[in-house]
Design a protein around this motif. Structure first.
Motif, PDB file in Angstrom:
ATOM      1  N   VAL A  50      -4.796   2.006  12.516  1.00  0.00           N
ATOM      2  CA  VAL A  50      -3.600   2.152  13.332  1.00  0.00           C
ATOM      3  C   VAL A  50      -2.626   1.013  13.094  1.00  0.00           C
ATOM      4  O   VAL A  50      -1.404   1.195  13.135  1.00  0.00           O
ATOM      5  N   VAL A  51      -3.143  -0.175  12.822  1.00  0.00           N
ATOM      6  CA  VAL A  51      -2.292  -1.349  12.621  1.00  0.00           C
ATOM      7  C   VAL A  51      -1.403  -1.163  11.395  1.00  0.00           C
ATOM      8  O   VAL A  51      -0.177  -1.328  11.450  1.00  0.00           O
ATOM      9  N   LEU A  52      -2.017  -0.823  10.254  1.00  0.00           N
ATOM     10  CA  LEU A  52      -1.250  -0.613   9.033  1.00  0.00           C
ATOM     11  C   LEU A  52      -0.304   0.577   9.163  1.00  0.00           C
ATOM     12  O   LEU A  52       0.802   0.569   8.616  1.00  0.00           O
ATOM     13  N   LEU A  53      -0.739   1.601   9.899  1.00  0.00           N
ATOM     14  CA  LEU A  53       0.098   2.777  10.090  1.00  0.00           C
ATOM     15  C   LEU A  53       1.378   2.422  10.837  1.00  0.00           C
ATOM     16  O   LEU A  53       2.475   2.855  10.477  1.00  0.00           O
ATOM     17  N   ASN A  54       1.261   1.605  11.882  1.00  0.00           N
ATOM     18  CA  ASN A  54       2.439   1.180  12.633  1.00  0.00           C
ATOM     19  C   ASN A  54       3.333   0.260  11.804  1.00  0.00           C
ATOM     20  O   ASN A  54       4.566   0.365  11.864  1.00  0.00           O
ATOM     21  N   ALA A  55       2.727  -0.626  11.030  1.00  0.00           N
ATOM     22  CA  ALA A  55       3.515  -1.518  10.179  1.00  0.00           C
ATOM     23  C   ALA A  55       4.290  -0.719   9.134  1.00  0.00           C
ATOM     24  O   ALA A  55       5.479  -0.969   8.887  1.00  0.00           O
ATOM     25  N   GLY A  56       3.637   0.260   8.511  1.00  0.00           N
ATOM     26  CA  GLY A  56       4.317   1.086   7.519  1.00  0.00           C
ATOM     27  C   GLY A  56       5.422   1.919   8.125  1.00  0.00           C
ATOM     28  O   GLY A  56       6.502   2.064   7.538  1.00  0.00           O
ATOM     29  N   ALA A  57       5.182   2.479   9.311  1.00  0.00           N
ATOM     30  CA  ALA A  57       6.202   3.286   9.971  1.00  0.00           C
ATOM     31  C   ALA A  57       7.424   2.445  10.329  1.00  0.00           C
ATOM     32  O   ALA A  57       8.566   2.893  10.190  1.00  0.00           O
ATOM     33  N   LEU A  58       7.216   1.211  10.778  1.00  0.00           N
ATOM     34  CA  LEU A  58       8.340   0.329  11.102  1.00  0.00           C
ATOM     35  C   LEU A  58       9.148  -0.032   9.860  1.00  0.00           C
ATOM     36  O   LEU A  58      10.384  -0.093   9.901  1.00  0.00           O
ATOM     37  N   LEU A  59       8.461  -0.268   8.750  1.00  0.00           N
ATOM     38  CA  LEU A  59       9.174  -0.573   7.510  1.00  0.00           C
ATOM     39  C   LEU A  59      10.017   0.606   7.054  1.00  0.00           C
ATOM     40  O   LEU A  59      11.128   0.426   6.530  1.00  0.00           O
ATOM     41  N   ILE A  60       9.517   1.809   7.251  1.00  0.00           N
ATOM     42  CA  ILE A  60      10.250   3.001   6.844  1.00  0.00           C
ATOM     43  C   ILE A  60      11.449   3.245   7.756  1.00  0.00           C
ATOM     44  O   ILE A  60      12.515   3.685   7.319  1.00  0.00           O
ATOM     45  N   LEU A  98       0.820  -1.209   0.000  1.00  0.00           N
ATOM     46  CA  LEU A  98       0.000   0.000   0.000  1.00  0.00           C
ATOM     47  C   LEU A  98       0.857   1.265   0.000  1.00  0.00           C
ATOM     48  O   LEU A  98       0.492   2.268  -0.625  1.00  0.00           O
ATOM     49  N   ALA A  99       1.979   1.239   0.700  1.00  0.00           N
ATOM     50  CA  ALA A  99       2.849   2.408   0.754  1.00  0.00           C
ATOM     51  C   ALA A  99       3.818   2.469  -0.415  1.00  0.00           C
ATOM     52  O   ALA A  99       4.594   3.423  -0.516  1.00  0.00           O
ATOM     53  N   ASN A 100       3.791   1.456  -1.282  1.00  0.00           N
ATOM     54  CA  ASN A 100       4.682   1.417  -2.450  1.00  0.00           C
ATOM     55  C   ASN A 100       6.146   1.514  -2.002  1.00  0.00           C
ATOM     56  O   ASN A 100       6.939   2.307  -2.521  1.00  0.00           O
ATOM     57  N   ILE A 101       6.510   0.684  -1.020  1.00  0.00           N
ATOM     58  CA  ILE A 101       7.825   0.770  -0.397  1.00  0.00           C
ATOM     59  C   ILE A 101       8.939   0.474  -1.397  1.00  0.00           C
ATOM     60  O   ILE A 101      10.013   1.091  -1.332  1.00  0.00           O
ATOM     61  N   THR A 102       8.708  -0.455  -2.340  1.00  0.00           N
ATOM     62  CA  THR A 102       9.759  -0.801  -3.299  1.00  0.00           C
ATOM     63  C   THR A 102      10.220   0.413  -4.085  1.00  0.00           C
ATOM     64  O   THR A 102      11.425   0.676  -4.226  1.00  0.00           O
ATOM     65  N   THR A 103       9.265   1.194  -4.583  1.00  0.00           N
ATOM     66  CA  THR A 103       9.611   2.409  -5.332  1.00  0.00           C
ATOM     67  C   THR A 103      10.275   3.434  -4.436  1.00  0.00           C
ATOM     68  O   THR A 103      11.238   4.111  -4.839  1.00  0.00           O
ATOM     69  N   LEU A 104       9.798   3.555  -3.202  1.00  0.00           N
ATOM     70  CA  LEU A 104      10.367   4.537  -2.284  1.00  0.00           C
ATOM     71  C   LEU A 104      11.785   4.168  -1.867  1.00  0.00           C
ATOM     72  O   LEU A 104      12.631   5.047  -1.680  1.00  0.00           O
ATOM     73  N   VAL A 105      12.048   2.860  -1.718  1.00  0.00           N
ATOM     74  CA  VAL A 105      13.413   2.425  -1.394  1.00  0.00           C
ATOM     75  C   VAL A 105      14.364   2.810  -2.523  1.00  0.00           C
ATOM     76  O   VAL A 105      15.478   3.304  -2.285  1.00  0.00           O
TER      77      VAL A 105
END
Length: 274
Positions: A238-248, A61-68
């Motif tokens: 809140v669950v997804l928000l915490n998961a995304g913040a930890l990945l970042i 959802l946060a498109n982490i691959t592109t952001l990395v």
């Protein structure tokens, strides 16, 4: 024995308290990220059936691959160049004693007093006039310049601790300033450069304000800059928000753990020699 325990007990207690103070928020976020989506977790409570797929959902959802990829390009464009320029500038000021070197250094120190909030508007219009808005180059160039005051200050402290006799003896042996810098001074500066690189990596990777002001495309921002959009889209979960913040946050934690020995070595050297 008892005296030794009395001397070390306060230090141990303080270090333990500091460690718990730092780890507690991460544990709270980690426990919240493992809860079922849509719930409102409170405190630290690890579920019996942890939802590990929350990290996969947040990644997608946060498109982490592109952001990395985007953040990596920014880091590779900022950190090596800033490290090289600051090392050369600090070497010239501390070892070569160039004319007006102290004046240049004082002007650089004035940059430490300028917060990003003051320079962001002039930077915006400057990048606009150069046609670099919404480009990664338009973020790389300002970050290199904004890192210079602290980077030169950091490296100058190291080069001042190196005896001038080392450079002078190399010059007597026929090595010019540039050769002495490459073959003698840079190897000696590895701990200082490594710790500086860690600090600049953290500041670049976590850059937020300039990323959202100078770049409109979220896919070209830093991971921290894209976090704002993720919060806006998933602020109720809140669950997804915490998961995304930890990945970042994960890359910055890993980088510090890998290079912490260089950072601690440079800090201890500065404390002993400074």
């Amino acid at each position: 024995m008892l005296r030794s325990l009395r001397d070390t007990a306060p230090k141990t207690i303080l270090l333990t308290a500091a460690a718990l103070f730092s780890i507690f928020p991460l544990l709270s976020m980690f426990s919240a990220a493992l809860q079922p989506q849509g719930t409102a977790p409170a405190g630290i409570s690890f579920p019996t059936d942890p939802q590990w797929h929350n990290f996969v959902d947040a990644w997608n959802l946060a498109n982490i691959t592109t952001l990395v990829k985007s953040s990596s390009i920014l880091v590779l464009g900022v950190v090596p160049i800033a490290m090289l320029i600051s090392a050369m500038a600090a070497y010239a000021i501390a070892q070569l004693r160039i004319p007006f070197g102290n004046v240049f250094f004082l002007l650089l120190l004035l940059g430490l007093t300028l917060p990003y909030e003051i320079v962001v508007v002039p930077l915006y219009y400057q990048m606009q006039s150069l046609g670099l808005l919404n480009t990664q180059l338009g973020l790389i160039l300002p970050l290199i310049g904004l890192n210079m005051p602290f980077a030169v200050f950091w490296m100058r402290t190291h080069f001042q601790s190196v005896p001038l006799e080392i450079s002078e003896s190399s010059w007597v042996d026929g090595a010019g300033p540039w050769k002495a810098f490459r073959h003698i001074q840079l190897p000696l500066a590895v701990p200082a450069l490594a710790s500086l690189g860690v600090l600049m990596f953290l500041s670049t990777w976590n850059q937020f304000l300039l990323a959202i002001v100078l770049i409109d495309d979220p896919s070209k921002r830093t991971m921290a800059g894209a976090l704002q959009g993720f919060i806006g889209a998933h602020s109720t979960d809140v669950v997804l928000l915490n998961a995304g913040a930890l990945l970042i946050m994960a890359p910055t934690i890993l980088i510090f753990l890998v290079f912490q020995k260089y950072f601690i070595r440079a800090m201890l050297a500065g404390a002993v020699k400074g």
